[in-house]
Design an enzyme around this catalytic site. Structure first.
Site, PDB file in Angstrom:
ATOM      1  N   HIS A 235       5.910  -0.777  -0.222  1.00 35.18           N
ATOM      2  CA  HIS A 235       6.036  -2.238  -0.161  1.00 35.18           C
ATOM      3  C   HIS A 235       5.897  -2.878  -1.536  1.00 35.18           C
ATOM      4  O   HIS A 235       5.158  -2.432  -2.397  1.00 35.18           O
ATOM      5  CB  HIS A 235       5.027  -2.842   0.823  1.00 35.18           C
ATOM      6  CG  HIS A 235       3.588  -2.516   0.542  1.00 35.18           C
ATOM      7  ND1 HIS A 235       2.608  -2.753   1.453  1.00 35.18           N
ATOM      8  CD2 HIS A 235       2.982  -1.964  -0.532  1.00 35.18           C
ATOM      9  CE1 HIS A 235       1.446  -2.382   0.958  1.00 35.18           C
ATOM     10  NE2 HIS A 235       1.653  -1.893  -0.241  1.00 35.18           N
ATOM     11  N   ASN A 236       6.679  -3.927  -1.742  1.00 39.92           N
ATOM     12  CA  ASN A 236       6.699  -4.721  -2.975  1.00 39.92           C
ATOM     13  C   ASN A 236       7.132  -3.937  -4.204  1.00 39.92           C
ATOM     14  O   ASN A 236       6.935  -4.380  -5.338  1.00 39.92           O
ATOM     15  CB  ASN A 236       5.333  -5.360  -3.231  1.00 39.92           C
ATOM     16  CG  ASN A 236       4.997  -6.431  -2.218  1.00 39.92           C
ATOM     17  OD1 ASN A 236       4.320  -6.168  -1.221  1.00 39.92           O
ATOM     18  ND2 ASN A 236       5.483  -7.652  -2.440  1.00 39.92           N
TER      19      ASN A 236
END
Length: 343
Positions: free
Chosen positions: A243-244
């Site tokens: 994620h991210n």
């Protein structure tokens, strides 16, 4: 697709040597080609196959000179590998063009979904509420497209791919079978009793134009904001993107690599298979990482070649690998020296 050697030569800027009227039906490897097929010779190690191949036509460089007479028609080009790549793209586009531009009666498309012109939706595919699919995109069988997903024009989504709620796919993208875009990021917090509590993942994945995602690759949605895959990125099969994460333009990553959350990878990087990159790091533009390398620190200098775990200079990594192979002999020699000193 059927095309004469002369017509194909015009298409790829080649010079014909032999019969220009032979008909070519498709490509094949030089060891396996049969009548009607075209193959290529770029690596001299395969030249002996040229004198035995049953192919109708062969792509060769303009400078190539056969050692004896050959059966096939030759198409001479400036760069064989580049021409082969372009030729395969033509054949692939021809295959896609033959697919019917329609929505299967066995698909489930929400009333609020918006489909552009000449979109194909295959059997047992689900397109959820408020999803949009751009003109010319082909979505094959058993694909899931979640609420509010946006897919651009001229994309190809292979069977079994999953694009989950709110994710964005640009133009001219390819998602191979069972790719998962927008699965939850790996976010958990320990509580006072030693249990883990899930942190909601409310962001999305944004994939820009001209990206290709391999089979079984998973790209997690951001905790907040977006996981970003920039223009021109190519991801192999079975890659995990946390994620991210942000992957810069025209970076290529080989199979089984894993990138932990919130790491930023620069543009034009080349990352080998089974590379592991820890979270919250920055990898500079132009970085080359040898297969099975481990990255646990920031890479700040651009255009470095690195290897090993933890990764360090590729040249030193190669020297170290050689020395490791010599360690048993060095150990025996040292033991003999110690024995003589003790005596």
């Amino acid at each position: 697709m059927q095309i004469t050697a002369a017509a194909l030569a015009q298409l790829i800027d080649a010079t014909v040597e032999g019969d220009p009227d032979v008909v070519i039906t498709g490509p094949a490897r030089i060891e396996e080609a049969t009548a009607g097929q075209i193959t290529f010779l770029a690596n001299p190690a395969y030249e002996h196959h040229l004198y035995q191949t049953m192919a109708t036509a062969v792509l060769v460089s303009r400078e190539f000179q056969p050692k004896t007479s050959i059966r096939p028609t030759l198409l001479r080009v400036d760069n064989v590998y580049e021409t082969v790549s372009g030729l395969l793209q033509v054949y692939q586009q021809d295959q896609v063009a033959t697919l019917p531009r329609q929505v299967s009666q066995h698909a489930s498309v929400a009333d609020s979904a918006v489909l552009g012109d000449e979109v194909r939706v295959g059997k047992f595919t689900v397109v959820c509420e408020r999803a949009t699919i751009g003109a010319g995109t082909v979505v094959l069988d058993q694909v899931y497209i979640g609420d509010g997903v946006r897919i651009g024009t001229n994309c190809l989504i292979h069977p079994g791919a999953r694009i989950l709620q709110g994710c964005v796919i640009g133009d001219n993208c390819v998602l191979h079978a069972n790719a998962v875009i927008g699965s939850d990021g790996f976010g958990f917090l320990p509580d006072g009793e030693g249990n883990y509590r899930k942190v909601p993942q409310v962001g999305k994945v944004v994939i820009e134009d001209d990206v290709e995602i391999g089979a079984g690759t998973t790209i997690d949605r951001a905790t907040m904001g977006a996981t970003l895959i920039r223009k021109g990125v190519k991801l192999d099969n079975l890659i995990q993107v946390g994620h991210n994460v942000e992957i810069g333009p025209n970076t290529v990553i080989a199979a089984q690599a894993g990138i932990a959350g919130s790491t930023k990878i620069g543009a034009n990087c080349r990352i080998g298979g089974q590379v592991g990159i820890a979270g919250h790091l920055t990898v500079a533009d132009g970085t080359n990482l040898q297969a099975q390398s481990g990255v646990a620190r920031h890479i700040k200098e651009t255009n470095q070649a690195l290897g090993g775990s933890p990764a360090f200079s590729y040249r030193d990594y190669v020297k170290s690998t050689i020395l490791i192979g010599r360690l048993p002999d060095l150990y025996r020699r040292l033991a003999r020296i110690e024995k003589k000193v003790n005596e």
